[in-house]
Structure formats: C-alpha cells, structure tokens
Motif scaffolding. Structure first.
Motif, PDB file in Angstrom:
ATOM      1  N   ILE A 221      39.347  43.596  37.580  1.00 52.17           N
ATOM      2  CA  ILE A 221      38.546  44.517  38.218  1.00 52.17           C
ATOM      3  C   ILE A 221      37.156  43.954  38.108  1.00 52.17           C
ATOM      4  CG2 ILE A 221      37.534  46.847  37.819  1.00 52.17           C
ATOM      5  CD1 ILE A 221      40.229  47.837  36.950  1.00 52.17           C
ATOM      6  N   ARG A 222      36.715  43.671  36.740  1.00 51.29           N
ATOM      7  CA  ARG A 222      35.638  42.952  36.563  1.00 51.29           C
ATOM      8  C   ARG A 222      35.138  41.851  37.749  1.00 51.29           C
ATOM      9  NH1 ARG A 222      32.868  38.789  34.927  1.00 51.29           N
ATOM     10  NH2 ARG A 222      34.863  37.512  34.308  1.00 51.29           N
ATOM     11  N   LYS A 223      36.111  40.825  37.865  1.00 57.40           N
ATOM     12  CA  LYS A 223      36.180  39.537  38.725  1.00 57.40           C
ATOM     13  C   LYS A 223      36.345  39.985  39.876  1.00 57.40           C
ATOM     14  CE  LYS A 223      37.796  35.050  38.078  1.00 57.40           C
ATOM     15  NZ  LYS A 223      36.431  34.314  37.412  1.00 57.40           N
ATOM     16  N   TYR A 224      37.109  40.682  40.514  1.00 50.61           N
ATOM     17  CA  TYR A 224      37.173  40.655  41.763  1.00 50.61           C
ATOM     18  C   TYR A 224      36.782  42.048  42.370  1.00 50.61           C
ATOM     19  CZ  TYR A 224      40.391  37.172  40.330  1.00 50.61           C
ATOM     20  OH  TYR A 224      40.922  36.103  39.881  1.00 50.61           O
ATOM     21  N   GLY A 225      36.448  43.092  41.777  1.00 49.14           N
ATOM     22  CA  GLY A 225      36.182  44.588  42.419  1.00 49.14           C
ATOM     23  C   GLY A 225      34.879  44.268  43.233  1.00 49.14           C
ATOM     24  N   ALA A 226      33.882  43.260  42.996  1.00 47.80           N
ATOM     25  CA  ALA A 226      32.895  43.396  43.928  1.00 47.80           C
ATOM     26  C   ALA A 226      33.165  42.624  45.380  1.00 47.80           C
ATOM     27  CB  ALA A 226      31.673  42.756  43.523  1.00 47.80           C
ATOM     28  N   ILE A 227      34.230  42.054  45.307  1.00 53.79           N
ATOM     29  CA  ILE A 227      34.753  41.006  46.143  1.00 53.79           C
ATOM     30  C   ILE A 227      35.601  41.831  47.311  1.00 53.79           C
ATOM     31  CG2 ILE A 227      36.017  39.145  47.057  1.00 53.79           C
ATOM     32  CD1 ILE A 227      35.368  37.744  44.422  1.00 53.79           C
ATOM     33  N   CYS A 228      36.592  42.662  46.800  1.00 54.12           N
ATOM     34  CA  CYS A 228      37.730  43.369  47.772  1.00 54.12           C
ATOM     35  C   CYS A 228      37.460  44.829  47.577  1.00 54.12           C
ATOM     36  CB  CYS A 228      38.711  42.810  47.408  1.00 54.12           C
ATOM     37  SG  CYS A 228      39.601  42.730  45.861  1.00 54.12           S
ATOM     38  N   GLY A 229      37.090  45.373  46.177  1.00 50.00           N
ATOM     39  CA  GLY A 229      37.225  46.737  46.187  1.00 50.00           C
ATOM     40  C   GLY A 229      38.346  46.911  44.859  1.00 50.00           C
ATOM     41  N   GLU A 230      37.772  47.789  44.056  1.00 53.55           N
ATOM     42  CA  GLU A 230      38.813  47.864  43.080  1.00 53.55           C
ATOM     43  C   GLU A 230      40.222  48.661  43.539  1.00 53.55           C
ATOM     44  OE1 GLU A 230      39.444  50.785  38.670  1.00 53.55           O
ATOM     45  OE2 GLU A 230      37.426  50.226  39.586  1.00 53.55           O
ATOM     46  N   GLU A 231      40.212  49.355  44.374  1.00 53.42           N
ATOM     47  CA  GLU A 231      41.466  50.282  45.007  1.00 53.42           C
ATOM     48  C   GLU A 231      42.128  49.019  45.667  1.00 53.42           C
ATOM     49  OE1 GLU A 231      38.503  49.769  48.292  1.00 53.42           O
ATOM     50  OE2 GLU A 231      38.303  50.230  45.998  1.00 53.42           O
ATOM     51  N   LYS A 232      41.728  47.814  45.993  1.00 55.72           N
ATOM     52  CA  LYS A 232      42.409  47.130  46.726  1.00 55.72           C
ATOM     53  C   LYS A 232      43.178  45.856  45.745  1.00 55.72           C
ATOM     54  CE  LYS A 232      40.529  47.576  51.276  1.00 55.72           C
ATOM     55  NZ  LYS A 232      39.790  46.761  52.384  1.00 55.72           N
ATOM     56  N   ILE A 233      42.979  46.086  44.630  1.00 52.99           N
ATOM     57  CA  ILE A 233      43.346  45.074  43.430  1.00 52.99           C
ATOM     58  C   ILE A 233      44.854  45.592  43.025  1.00 52.99           C
ATOM     59  CG2 ILE A 233      42.998  43.923  41.016  1.00 52.99           C
ATOM     60  CD1 ILE A 233      40.161  44.461  41.573  1.00 52.99           C
ATOM     61  N   PRO A 234      45.971  44.841  43.383  1.00 52.94           N
ATOM     62  CA  PRO A 234      47.184  45.364  43.035  1.00 52.94           C
ATOM     63  C   PRO A 234      47.379  45.104  41.400  1.00 52.94           C
ATOM     64  CG  PRO A 234      47.471  43.018  43.912  1.00 52.94           C
ATOM     65  CD  PRO A 234      45.752  43.359  44.032  1.00 52.94           C
ATOM     66  N   LYS A 235      48.560  46.196  41.118  1.00 59.12           N
ATOM     67  CA  LYS A 235      48.728  45.987  39.841  1.00 59.12           C
ATOM     68  C   LYS A 235      50.024  45.230  39.775  1.00 59.12           C
ATOM     69  CE  LYS A 235      46.809  50.513  38.732  1.00 59.12           C
ATOM     70  NZ  LYS A 235      47.120  52.076  38.481  1.00 59.12           N
ATOM     71  N   SER A 236      50.965  45.253  40.814  1.00 61.86           N
ATOM     72  CA  SER A 236      52.115  44.091  40.740  1.00 61.86           C
ATOM     73  C   SER A 236      52.304  44.324  42.327  1.00 61.86           C
ATOM     74  CB  SER A 236      53.243  44.882  39.987  1.00 61.86           C
ATOM     75  OG  SER A 236      54.270  44.185  40.169  1.00 61.86           O
ATOM     76  N   GLU A 237      53.055  43.205  42.837  1.00 53.50           N
ATOM     77  CA  GLU A 237      53.285  43.094  44.320  1.00 53.50           C
ATOM     78  C   GLU A 237      54.745  42.477  44.335  1.00 53.50           C
ATOM     79  OE1 GLU A 237      49.248  42.554  46.910  1.00 53.50           O
ATOM     80  OE2 GLU A 237      49.772  40.838  45.282  1.00 53.50           O
ATOM     81  N   SER A 238      55.479  43.098  45.466  1.00 55.79           N
ATOM     82  CA  SER A 238      56.458  42.332  46.030  1.00 55.79           C
ATOM     83  C   SER A 238      55.921  41.288  47.038  1.00 55.79           C
ATOM     84  CB  SER A 238      57.851  43.133  46.653  1.00 55.79           C
ATOM     85  OG  SER A 238      57.073  43.999  47.569  1.00 55.79           O
ATOM     86  N   LEU A 239      56.990  40.521  47.593  1.00 53.33           N
ATOM     87  CA  LEU A 239      56.342  39.571  48.781  1.00 53.33           C
ATOM     88  C   LEU A 239      56.316  40.435  49.794  1.00 53.33           C
ATOM     89  CD1 LEU A 239      58.432  36.409  48.767  1.00 53.33           C
ATOM     90  CD2 LEU A 239      55.971  36.606  48.731  1.00 53.33           C
ATOM     91  N   GLN A 240      57.108  41.659  50.289  1.00 57.04           N
ATOM     92  CA  GLN A 240      57.086  42.370  51.229  1.00 57.04           C
ATOM     93  C   GLN A 240      55.574  43.257  51.001  1.00 57.04           C
ATOM     94  OE1 GLN A 240      59.450  45.849  51.274  1.00 57.04           O
ATOM     95  NE2 GLN A 240      59.695  45.989  53.520  1.00 57.04           N
ATOM     96  N   MET A 241      55.130  43.317  50.064  1.00 57.57           N
ATOM     97  CA  MET A 241      53.865  44.146  49.986  1.00 57.57           C
ATOM     98  C   MET A 241      52.841  43.178  50.124  1.00 57.57           C
ATOM     99  SD  MET A 241      54.548  46.166  46.389  1.00 57.57           S
ATOM    100  CE  MET A 241      53.255  46.776  46.207  1.00 57.57           C
TER     101      MET A 241
END
Length: 389
Positions: A221-241
């Motif tokens: 969140i600290r590193k990427y929040g300003a780049i893409c927004g905290e809500e767009k930082i995933p907590k985990s992902e499948s390839l489909q996601m």
C-alpha cells in the motif's frame, strides 16, 4: 397452505444463495467465435524480465514466490537483459516500435531500460553506470538527446514511447509471497503439494490472501497506493482475475488504441498494423496471451486443450516471443493471428520465438504451406520457448 408457504421460502432462499455465489464468480465472456476480425494486424513482442534474485538462478538464491514483491535483477538477470536488448536490435532494426510497455516492478523496469539502451546509445553513459532505473521517462536531457539523434542516421530506431503501467505487474501470490517454492511444495508451510501446484499453474485457482495487517500488505500500500490506488492493489489473484481485472482493460484502454493510432497515422492500405514491445512477467504475459487467444471461450467448448496448454506454458526469463492479433467486431475482444500455420495445423496459441518476426512481417501469408513450416522449424531450433504439454 403451510406447505405452500414453506416451499416459497425454500425457493427464495435458494435464489438468494445462488445470487451470492455468482456475485463472487467471474462469469466467462460469451463466445466470440461468430465475431468478425476487423482492422489491421498488430504485433506484440512479449518479453519476460531477466532473472531476479528470487528466481533462483544466481548462486545462493532460491526460487521464491515473488508476485508484487519488488525484487531486483540478479547479476545473471542483468546480463540476460543486455542480451535481450541485443536480440531485439538484431531482429527489429528495421521495425518501427510504436511503444515499449513495462510494469511498475523493478525487475521489469530494469530489463526494459536495458532493452531501450540497446536501441539508443545516445543516452548518456552516466545514467547507465549509475543505474538510475527509477526514471519513468527519459532523463532531463532526453528531449535534447532525441533531437540530436533525429538529425543523424541511426542504425536502430528506439521505441517511440516508454510507458509504465501497473496492470502489467506480476499476478499477486497472496500470502505465498516470500516463501521458497520448494518448501511450499513439500508442505512445510501448511499447504498441500496439490494446492501449491494449482496455485502456480491453474487459470482459476486463487492463492491464500494477505491479511490487511500483514506487513507485506502494508508495504505494498505504501509503495503502490499512489500509483494505482489502494483499492486496486490485490490481496491475491488467479490468472483469470489478472486477465479480467487488469489485462483486458489494459489492452482496450491503452495498448490497442496506441497501435491503432500509429496505423492510422501511417495511412497504410496494408494489413500490417502497429508494433509494441511488452516487458513484463511470466503470469501477466500468460494472462495477456489468454485474453487475446480467447482462452475463456475455449473453456466453454468440449475440448479444453488450449487452456491446458496455457496453464502448462512456461515463459523463460529474457526470451522474447511474438504474438499477432486483431480486434473483432465485438468491442474489447480480440482474435489471434497465426501467420505461420493455417488450416488444420492452425495454432490456437500462436506464440512464436522472436526469430520468426521477419517472416511474420513479410508477405508470408502468400508462402506455400511447406515453406512456412520449414521457416518455423528453423526458427524454433534457433530459440527456445518452453510450452509443456
């Protein structure tokens, strides 16, 4: 009467449960088999980053789940990135690359910069020696350098744009990030080997999520929040996601419009469209291939051979591949173009080594089938792409 009321209540409960279940499920896109391809044939040069410190090639390093962890290239990876730049200039010296795309992660950006430097040696040596990889665009004197370069003949033409987009980031491995893969596969972290295999290869499987208070989550969140927004930082992902939430919008909103614009400016009557160089990660590239090749539509068919091949696909570090595609009459959907094999031999996942680029960009569609097959066999022998079956 009471029985009738009970039946109605049961029916309503069933509908509510079905609605709740489907709300968390990504619905496969409708088939685009009947949609017609339109527009020019665009060319993508897909390159995975060089070996990172968590890829395990460098002595003393172990192969580790990386995901959004920002791990730099190893010394081996830097050499691979340099070699990739050399390969690119060898095969694309006469090709106008309309844009170079990479992710926000340092291992991809480092590789992308080495590729760019291979095209344009006018960037001052101090930036190369000091390794200022944090630059999102050209150094301050980049415009002046570009003007001086433009006034002279160049052997190679550098990509016209250098674009960083978080949607090309590696798939998020959730709580697996930072765990040595061999240990996870042995069950040393509480997961079964079967689950770990599915999390690594499956199109649908989602690794365990990061908790909100996990230090790894807070750092992201600290590193990427300003780049893409905290809500767009995933907590985990499948390839489909990754394909659904990131890659398809990236293709529709950014990559394809740039290639379309380049084609329109060229005022060409030929089918040949724009060209983009994408420097990213094994799984974000697999997701991109899956979107263009309509892997979710393939899942709906009787045979899931294409899905099985995509799940088994292993993209080596720093080994450029070629994928061509066109838009379809259905907005936001695409169809792959196989310029080397036609008819029954047509490849559902037409991803080929970089050495096939001159053949694909020539008038190869008029080649006799046996001549195309010989050219493909020769180029496959020259470079290696692992596509396990």
């Amino acid at each position: 009467m009471k029985m009738h009321g009970v039946f109605v209540l049961v029916l309503l409960a069933s509908l509510l449960l079905a609605t709740a279940f489907n709300a968390n499920k990504i619905t496969p896109a409708p088939s685009v088999a009947e949609e017609q391809p339109i527009g020019p044939i665009h060319t993508l040069i897909l390159t995975r980053h060089g070996d990172s410190l968590w890829n395990g090639k460098y002595p003393g390093c172990r192969e580790t789940f990386t995901g959004w962890s920002d791990v730099p290239l190893s010394p081996i990876g830097e050499q691979e990135a340099i070699r990739t730049g050399e390969l690119l200039t060898k095969y694309t010296g006469q090709v106008n690359i309309d844009a170079m795309f990479t992710s926000t992660l340092i291992r991809a950006k480092m590789t992308a910069h080495h590729c760019y430097w291979a095209y344009n040696d006018r960037i001052q040596e101090k930036y190369r020696s000091q390794k200022h990889y944090q630059y999102y665009n050209f150094p301050n004197d980049g415009q002046q350098n570009q003007k001086s370069v433009a006034s002279k003949q160049q052997q190679f033409q550098a990509p016209a744009q250098f674009i960083i987009d978080y949607r090309l980031n590696e798939r998020h491995y959730g709580s697996l990030q930072g765990i040595v893969k061999a240990e996870a596969e042995l069950g040393l972290h509480g997961h079964s080997p079967e689950d770990v295999y599915q999390w690594r290869r499956s199109w649908h499987a989602v690794p365990p999520q990061l908790n909100d208070d996990d230090p790894r989550r807070l750092e992201e969140i600290r590193k990427y929040g300003a780049i893409c927004g905290e809500e767009k930082i995933p907590k985990s992902e499948s390839l489909q996601m990754v394909a659904h939430h990131r890659i398809r919008p990236f293709l529709e909103e950014r990559l394809t419009p740039i290639l379309d614009e380049s084609y329109n400016k060229s005022k060409s009557n030929k089918e040949e469209g724009g060209t983009a160089l994408v420097v990213a990660h094994a799984n974000s590239l697999r997701a991109l291939i899956g979107v263009i090749c309509n892997i979710e539509q393939q899942c709906c068919k009787d045979s899931d051979e294409s899905l099985r091949r995509l799940e088994a696909m292993k993209i080596p570090t720093a080994s450029p591949l070629i994928l061509q595609y066109r838009k379809t009459s259905k907005k936001g959907y695409y169809c792959p173009v196989d310029g080397l094999q036609q008819g029954e031999a047509k490849n559902e996942l037409p991803v080929y080594p970089l050495s096939t680029l001159p053949l694909l960009r020539s008038n190869h569609r008029s080649y006799p089938p046996n001549e195309s097959a010989q050219a493909l066999e020769s180029s496959l022998a020259e470079e290696t792409m692992v596509m396990s079956s």
